[in-house]
Design an enzyme around this catalytic site. Structure first.
Site, short mmCIF file in Angstrom:
data_model
loop_
_atom_site.label_atom_id
_atom_site.label_comp_id
_atom_site.label_asym_id
_atom_site.label_seq_id
_atom_site.Cartn_x
_atom_site.Cartn_y
_atom_site.Cartn_z
N ARG A 19 24.94 39.25 12.26
CA ARG A 19 25.01 39.27 10.80
C ARG A 19 25.11 40.72 10.33
O ARG A 19 24.40 41.59 10.84
CB ARG A 19 23.77 38.62 10.19
CG ARG A 19 23.75 37.09 10.27
CD ARG A 19 24.83 36.45 9.41
NE ARG A 19 24.81 35.00 9.45
CZ ARG A 19 25.50 34.25 10.32
NH1 ARG A 19 26.27 34.82 11.24
NH2 ARG A 19 25.43 32.93 10.28
N GLU A 69 29.91 40.90 3.22
CA GLU A 69 31.13 40.15 3.49
C GLU A 69 31.66 39.47 2.24
O GLU A 69 30.85 38.92 1.49
CB GLU A 69 30.81 39.06 4.53
CG GLU A 69 31.21 39.47 5.92
CD GLU A 69 30.74 38.49 6.97
OE1 GLU A 69 29.98 38.95 7.84
OE2 GLU A 69 31.12 37.32 6.91
N HIS A 88 34.82 37.97 10.83
CA HIS A 88 33.80 36.96 11.19
C HIS A 88 34.42 35.79 11.97
O HIS A 88 34.44 34.65 11.49
CB HIS A 88 33.05 36.47 9.95
CG HIS A 88 31.67 35.96 10.28
ND1 HIS A 88 30.59 36.12 9.46
CD2 HIS A 88 31.20 35.29 11.36
CE1 HIS A 88 29.52 35.56 10.01
NE2 HIS A 88 29.87 35.04 11.17
C1 DGY Z 1 27.31 31.26 12.96
O1 DGY Z 1 27.55 30.09 13.25
O2 DGY Z 1 26.25 31.61 12.47
C2 DGY Z 1 28.38 32.25 13.25
O3 DGY Z 1 28.16 33.44 12.60
C3 DGY Z 1 29.73 31.66 12.93
O4 DGY Z 1 30.74 32.47 13.49
#
Ligand code: DGY
Length: 319
Positions: A237, A266, A284
C-alpha cells in the site's frame, strides 16, 4: 428482490450466480468514488462488492441502512472501517490467497525490470539504437548472494521469499512479531529488527498491511539507514512509504532505486517519482492476472450469496 451493487466492473463470469438471483447493478464510475458518490449509488443496496479505492467509511455505512454485506474485491481492506461495520452488524469479507502468486510474481517482475533495466532496453531497441552487441550496454546487477529484506512475512511476503531462493538470495524479514516457524522455514527467512533489515538488505520489499503502525514506516529516518546501493519495492500500500521522503532519498542517493505498484494518494503519483529514471512505476497491478481476478470475483459472489441466503458459515469473513 435483494439489490447488489458492484462499484466497478469486474470479470463477469464471477457475477453469474448473483445476476440470476438478485437485482445486480454494476457501476461504471469514470474516476475513483468519493463518499457522496458511493452513497448516491449504493444507499439502497443490500450487498456491496467494493474495490480497494472505495472509501467504505462509517458515514457511507450509516447512509446504507439495508446493507448486510460488503465483499471487498481485494485482500487488503484498509479502505473499510471495520469497527463501524461491526457495530452495524454488517459482514465484511475479502479475497485472500487467490492473488498471492500473482502479486508475488509481479513483485519480482518490477524488481527485475528495475535492476536489469528492462524498460530502458525496450526503449533502446524501439528507438532504433540497437546496431551491434555491446560489452557495457545497460549493465544491471546480479541478485545471487544479495539479501532480500521482506517487511511483512504474510501470505504474499512469504511467496516473494520462496521465489528468492531460486535467485540465490538470502532472506531476512521483519514483522511486528516473528512469523510461525513453519512459514519461517518454508520461506528460509531469518527474523531481524526493522533497523537490521534496513541495514543489511540489498532489496527491501514491502508486504505488510497499511495500518496506524505501518503508515509512513518508510520515512526519512528509514531511508537514511538503507544501503546506498539498495532498492525499494512496494506492492503493498502506498501510504506505507512517505513519498516526499522517498523522492529526497533518491535525489540524495541514499538509496539506488525504487519499483512501485502503489502510491500514497492513488491514482496521483508524486512528480518527483515521475521524473526519476531510477524508479519503475505501475498502476496497482499486483493481482492483475485473469486467473486471480476471476477467482476474486467468484469469492465476492460466494460471500454475498452466503450472507443474503442466510448461510451459517460466511466464507472469507473479516467481520
Ligand atoms: C489487494 O488485493 O489488496 C491488492 O492490492 C490488489 O492488487
Amino acid at each position: 428482490m435483494a439489490r447488489v451493487v458492484v462499484t466497478r466492473p469486474i470479470i463477469e463470469e464471477g457475477l453469474h450466480p448473483l445476476r440470476e438471483r438478485y437485482d445486480l447493478e454494476v457501476l461504471n464510475p469514470v474516476d475513483t468514488w468519493d463518499e457522496d458518490g458511493l452513497i448516491a449509488a449504493a444507499h439502497d443496496a443490500d450487498a456491496l462488492i467494493s474495490m480497494l479505492s472505495d472509501p467504505i467509511t462509517a458515514r457511507v455505512l450509516a447512509a446504507c441502512p439495508k446493507l448486510r454485506v460488503v465483499a471487498q474485491y481485494a485482500v487488503g481492506y484498509d479502505n473499510i472501517d471495520l469497527e463501524a461495520a461491526r457495530a452495524r452488524g454488517i459482514v465484511v469479507t475479502h479475497t485472500p490467497d487467490v492473488l498471492t502468486d500473482a502479486t508475488a510474481d509481479f513483485t519480482w517482475a518490477l524488481l527485475l525490470t528495475l535492476i536489469r533495466k528492462v524498460r530502458e532496453a525496450d526503449r533502446y531497441v524501439r528507438e532504433g539504437h540497437f546496431k551491434r552487441w555491446e560489452t557495457q550496454l545497460l549493465l544491471g546487477h546480479d541478485l545471487r548472494d544479495k539479501t532480500l529484506g521482506i517487511v511483512g512475512l504474510g501470505r504474499i511476503g512469504s511467496a516473494v521469499a520462496r521465489r528468492a531462493l531460486g535467485f540465490g538470495m538470502r532472506v531476512v524479514y521483519y514483522n511486528r512479531r516473528p512469523a510461525n516457524p513453519t512459514v519461517e522455514r518454508q520461506s528460509c527467512a531469518r527474523y531481524v529488527s526493522f533497523d537490521e533489515l534496513l541495514a543489511v538488505s540489498d532489496v527491501v520489499s514491502i508486504h505488510c498491511p497499511l495500518n496506524s503502525e505501518s503508515y509512513h514506516l518508510f520515512n526519512q529516518a528509514a531511508f537514511a539507514k538503507m544501503k546506498p546501493t539498495a532498492v525499494l519495492v512496494n506492492t503493498a500500500r502506498g501510504p506505507i512509504v512517505d513519498e516526499a521522503a522517498l523522492v529526497e532519498a533518491l535525489e540524495q542517493e541514499q538509496i539506488a532505486g525504487a519499483a512501485l505498484d502503489v502510491f500514497e494518494q492513488e491514482p496521483k503519483v508524486h512528480p518527483g517519482l515521475l521524473e526519476n529514471d531510477r524508479v519503475v512505476l505501475a498502476p496497482h497491478l499486483g493481482s492483475a492476472t485473469v486467473e486471480a481476478r476471476t477467482a476474486m470475483a467468484r469469492m465476492c459472489a460466494e460471500a454475498v450469496l452466503a450472507v443474503l441466503e442466510g448461510a451459517e458459515k460466511i466464507p472469507y469473513r473479516l467481520v
